[in-house]
Enzyme design. Sequence first.
Site, PDB file in Angstrom:
ATOM      1  N   GLU A 190       0.832  -1.199   0.000  1.00 55.00           N
ATOM      2  CA  GLU A 190       0.000   0.000   0.000  1.00 55.00           C
ATOM      3  C   GLU A 190       0.869   1.253   0.000  1.00 55.00           C
ATOM      4  O   GLU A 190       2.066   1.197   0.282  1.00 55.00           O
ATOM      5  CB  GLU A 190      -0.895  -0.027   1.243  1.00 55.00           C
ATOM      6  CG  GLU A 190      -1.695  -1.315   1.302  1.00 55.00           C
ATOM      7  CD  GLU A 190      -2.992  -1.167   2.080  1.00 55.00           C
ATOM      8  OE1 GLU A 190      -3.604  -0.090   2.026  1.00 55.00           O
ATOM      9  OE2 GLU A 190      -3.375  -2.141   2.738  1.00 55.00           O
ATOM     10  N   LYS A 205      -2.482 -11.207  12.867  1.00 53.71           N
ATOM     11  CA  LYS A 205      -2.869 -12.530  12.374  1.00 53.71           C
ATOM     12  C   LYS A 205      -2.389 -13.623  13.325  1.00 53.71           C
ATOM     13  O   LYS A 205      -3.103 -14.591  13.596  1.00 53.71           O
ATOM     14  CB  LYS A 205      -2.287 -12.754  10.975  1.00 53.71           C
ATOM     15  CG  LYS A 205      -2.910 -11.882   9.888  1.00 53.71           C
ATOM     16  CD  LYS A 205      -2.125 -11.993   8.589  1.00 53.71           C
ATOM     17  CE  LYS A 205      -2.728 -11.144   7.481  1.00 53.71           C
ATOM     18  NZ  LYS A 205      -1.781 -10.981   6.343  1.00 53.71           N
TER      19      LYS A 205
END
Lengths: 438, 438
Positions: A190, A205
């Site tokens: 990004e 995660k």
Amino acid sequence: MSKSIGIALLGSGIVGEGVLRILDTQSDRFRDRYGIAFDVRHVVVRDPNKKRSFVVDHPVSTDAEKAIDDPSVQVVVELMGGVDRAGALIERALKLGKTVVTANKSLLAARGSELFSLARKHNAAIAFEASCGGGIPIIDALLRGLSANDIRALVGIINGTCNYILTRMTKSGLAYADALKEAQAAGFAEADPTLDVSGRDVAQKLALLAGLAFGSKFAESDMLIEGIDSLDARDIEFARELGYVIKLLAIAERNGKDEISLRVHPTLVHNTDVLAEVSGSFNAISVWGHALGHALFYGRGAGSSPTASAVVSDLISVGIGATKVVFDNLKVFPDTAKPAKLLPRDQIQSRYYLRLTAKDVPGVMARVTDILGKRGISLSAVLQREASEGEFVPVVITTHLAREGAIRQALTELNALEVIQSPTTCLRIIDQPKEFET
Amino acid sequence: MSKSIGIALLGSGIVGEGVLRILDTQSDRFRDRYGIAFDVRHVVVRDPNKKRSFVVDHPVSTDAEKAIDDPSVQVVVELMGGVDRAGALIERALKLGKTVVTANKSLLAARGSELFSLARKHNAAIAFEASCGGGIPIIDALLRGLSANDIRALVGIINGTCNYILTRMTKSGLAYADALKEAQAAGFAEADPTLDVSGRDVAQKLALLAGLAFGSKFAESDMLIEGIDSLDARDIEFARELGYVIKLLAIAERNGKDEISLRVHPTLVHNTDVLAEVSGSFNAISVWGHALGHALFYGRGAGSSPTASAVVSDLISVGIGATKVVFDNLKVFPDTAKPAKLLPRDQIQSRYYLRLTAKDVPGVMARVTDILGKRGISLSAVLQREASEGEFVPVVITTHLAREGAIRQALTELNALEVIQSPTTCLRIIDQPKEFET
């Protein structure tokens, strides 16, 4: 006879469009094989005028609340990302007893316990296969396929952005900044890559995966987290000379005293380890179970279609009722899991890679090895190139197993030496478990 | 509050003992995490006097019918193997509406359709994760985690015995017979290894896996099956020179016209392919889904604990009710699946490896390439060592994509040449899909 499932899709970015593409093109197969007809009642977007490439028409709006409240909607698919707004909308859906399918690991890592508890209170459920490992069905494996196992460890490459950058640095010798720019241009990173390259995305995660694996609650603050943003191309080259590849790993381990350690850091992986072969945007997760031994799950960890594959597989499980059964019966979700006993950070054991910048004068190595030896840290390998006497040169040392606390103390003392140029680079090495290749 | 599940275990060989060991040692964890207390009501064995190493006592008997009929038994775990007796006992359990957990691929491949239909008629269910891939939760992945995908192909190493033998032949240059003897001594091959080395065990597993992947019915007779029992160590060595490793692969493919081909044969796999790294008794299964792309599942494909891991994970799914929900709702099981459209065997495309024994006289290569060329088979590489003129020498040829029918015709013609010593060895080559490494 097929069962109709009304869906509100919140967010139609690349994953949302992937989900719609699967629902649009696979509807016959889903009806035949699973007896389900998905009916997308609302696609909630920020900009309703943006051109979209749906295969069939779907009603687009900007009113998330109205979409959630629609009585014909049974499942809310949240693909907006972010914590505050997404969290509020998921709460709204759960309070109405609707099932939520989400890929939002940041939200679940931050507020999982509260949201799962809310779901339970309202007889709803949350499915989140897409939150970790893209299209790899690792959450389902931890919940179901590996459930017989007392899980000992979980080691994974679970961030496609970082793995892409590291692969480019390794295979083409690029500097970190150049590899990042390339990843951004290729759509693998990004514009603001901080969440990924800092290791925080991996930590979020890992909190989820380790939570399911150990049936325990974890927060980002329980972890040792280092990103790839300060990684030096020289260390990738030295690692290569020593037979290693550097990967950003998520590592969860449970020792014989049931103490758990969670860490995220660039790690030297032996070049014969299967994790060393995981390139580009692929992910891989190794799990060690007491009965199964080692198992590995490999696949695309990001991207429109792979992540949509996980979202839609969740939708099918929701549709047939499997999600609810698992959600209601397993006590491993953030709200029902037990608090974890954490191994104090100083006690974490690892092998280490140190790159010192040392003045090439007589007696330097003796002082370095003395400082390490006093703390019980023994050397495995040393790499020092020829240089003119008196110059500062890189000295690479790998150690046998040592404790994080001992290494930290040794580093402080080493960096204080006048013959050492601070800072000393410190990375960790993971060994292939012995049973791996038998 | 935990739910008690009464179990009758039929067969207490190495997998059965592994199942009991997990149930005995993990009972607290299963109660905490899944709310289930497994109660082993009967262990049915052939020889009740054999010494057994249970952690806790279980009632041992030889009366399978009595064990199945016991009203306190809800789940029958069949680990006897074989088709006739096991099939009769499973029928008995299903007719009583009891759930069956089995590892018996031979039985399911032979009579799956009938048994699944019987289960449905009596509101029972069959779970069979342990029948393929040992502890790897591949069946669950096909049923659940990958369900969004239109699956294009499945390629696997799914026989630990053959993979152990091939690994020993490859890494130590052993002849087939010696590697087999070693595998037998190490407990990786049975006294009569025919089912494994002939490729039939792989074919039975492939029928099950491809059935679930494509939602179609298959039988062993639908497949091209070649084992490893006639594999020559020289071909392993030539393959190595060309950059390949020979593995026994199960391959299921569906082309653009929905025609399916299933085959089992020794295959040249490029040495950079992750399947080339799967050593010893490990298994690995690659799946290509239309949305997910490539995913790979890796782990121990055989042995007491890994197979027991799959059996007990099934028991947990049965216990929480997930098995029944999946069994009742998915139309991919042998009794509900659609008949498959098979690609005629002659039409299967592959790259080929041919080893001819050719007389080294002028014009031989021209005649060979002429025979291949007439059938549209083009050469990729040729390997011929220097020899004295007039001797018979090995000539290795690899081809580009060709059809099985064309190769068969060419082989007949080649073997009829007086300058070729029959038979010519013909193996197949699998290419790494392009998307694999991106």
